[in-house]
Design an enzyme around this catalytic site. Structure first.
Site, PDB file in Angstrom:
ATOM      1  N   CYS A  10       0.956  -1.128   0.125  1.00  0.00           N
ATOM      2  CA  CYS A  10       0.037   0.002  -0.086  1.00  0.00           C
ATOM      3  C   CYS A  10       0.954   1.252   0.064  1.00  0.00           C
ATOM      4  CB  CYS A  10      -1.060  -0.067   1.101  1.00  0.00           C
ATOM      5  SG  CYS A  10      -0.315   0.084   2.808  1.00  0.00           S
ATOM      6  N   ASN A  13       2.161   1.641   4.277  1.00  0.00           N
ATOM      7  CA  ASN A  13       2.539   0.284   5.160  1.00  0.00           C
ATOM      8  C   ASN A  13       2.203   0.294   6.685  1.00  0.00           C
ATOM      9  OD1 ASN A  13       5.151  -1.827   5.752  1.00  0.00           O
ATOM     10  ND2 ASN A  13       3.454  -2.450   4.994  1.00  0.00           N
ATOM     11  N   CYS A  15      -1.617   0.784   7.366  1.00  0.00           N
ATOM     12  CA  CYS A  15      -2.973   0.401   7.559  1.00  0.00           C
ATOM     13  C   CYS A  15      -3.367  -0.771   6.752  1.00  0.00           C
ATOM     14  CB  CYS A  15      -3.772   1.705   7.123  1.00  0.00           C
ATOM     15  SG  CYS A  15      -3.545   3.319   7.833  1.00  0.00           S
ATOM     16  N   ARG A  16      -3.289  -0.723   5.425  1.00  0.00           N
ATOM     17  CA  ARG A  16      -3.969  -1.847   4.557  1.00  0.00           C
ATOM     18  C   ARG A  16      -3.005  -3.035   4.453  1.00  0.00           C
ATOM     19  NH1 ARG A  16      -5.252   2.009  -0.413  1.00  0.00           N
ATOM     20  NH2 ARG A  16      -3.370   2.967   0.565  1.00  0.00           N
ATOM     21  N   SER A  17      -1.924  -2.829   3.923  1.00  0.00           N
ATOM     22  CA  SER A  17      -1.039  -3.769   3.526  1.00  0.00           C
ATOM     23  C   SER A  17      -0.576  -4.598   4.814  1.00  0.00           C
ATOM     24  CB  SER A  17       0.259  -3.498   2.643  1.00  0.00           C
ATOM     25  OG  SER A  17       0.975  -2.699   3.226  1.00  0.00           O
ATOM     26  N   ASP A 127      -8.215   3.832   0.639  1.00  0.00           N
ATOM     27  CA  ASP A 127      -7.198   4.494   1.736  1.00  0.00           C
ATOM     28  C   ASP A 127      -7.999   4.944   3.195  1.00  0.00           C
ATOM     29  OD1 ASP A 127      -5.337   5.875   3.234  1.00  0.00           O
ATOM     30  OD2 ASP A 127      -4.279   6.744   1.431  1.00  0.00           O
TER      31      ASP A 127
END
Ligand code: 4NP
Length: 155
Positions: A10, A13, A15-17, A127
């Site tokens: 993401c 690095n 939150c999402r990934s 995001d």
């Protein structure tokens, strides 16, 4: 058997990934498949290198029994050769990766939600960074569903 090496990507690095990384690792552990997978995540940006995931993401993950301990890491040039599957969370990160990858590695790069059974073509993980807590819950639901389908696809 060679391990399948997966890199979730993401922007920050935090939150999402890292969520996808830790949710997928959790599923792999639950299924006793540790000898089959090597999992990592990174950001295309370097602002949060060495940091724990965003507190809001950690709180959401903890609600589902996942304690996030990943430390922010930025994309490395050698990642394109090392990993077998490189899964960006959104089209902007996908574009960034494609711009950096040598031609022989571009096929490794696929939008993460390609594996989401409920997603339309080119769907993204939004995001959540500048939004409220409902954004983090939404990210969790998308990531959990997609990781489950990804594991089914690879086993
Ligand atoms: P992520 O979220 O890409 O899911 O980790 C973000 C984290 C930080 C920033 C942007 C997105 N940032 O601009 O610092």
């Amino acid at each position: 058997m060679n391990k399948t090496k997966i890199l979730f990507v993401c922007l920050g690095n935090i939150c999402r990934s890292p969520l996808a990384h830790e949710v997928f690792q959790h599923l792999v552990n639950e299924h006793g498949l540790n000898d089959r997978f090597e999992i990592e995540s990174c950001g295309t940006g370097a602002w949060h290198v060495g940091e724990l995931p965003d507190k809001r993401m950690r709180v959401e993950a903890q609600k589902h029994g996942i304690k996030m301990t990943h430390r922010g890491r930025t994309l490395q040039p050698q990642d394109f050769e090392y990993f077998d599957l490189i899964l960006p969370m959104d089209k902007s990160n996908m574009k960034n990766l494609l711009a950096q990858a040598s031609p022989q590695f571009k096929d490794k790069i696929k939008l993460f939600r390609t594996f989401d059974p409920q997603a339309h073509d080119m769907a993204e993980v939004p995001d959540p960074y500048y939004g409220g807590s409902e954004g983090f819950e939404n990210v969790y639901n998308i990531v959990a569903r997609t990781c489950k389908a990804l594991l089914e696809n690879l086993t």
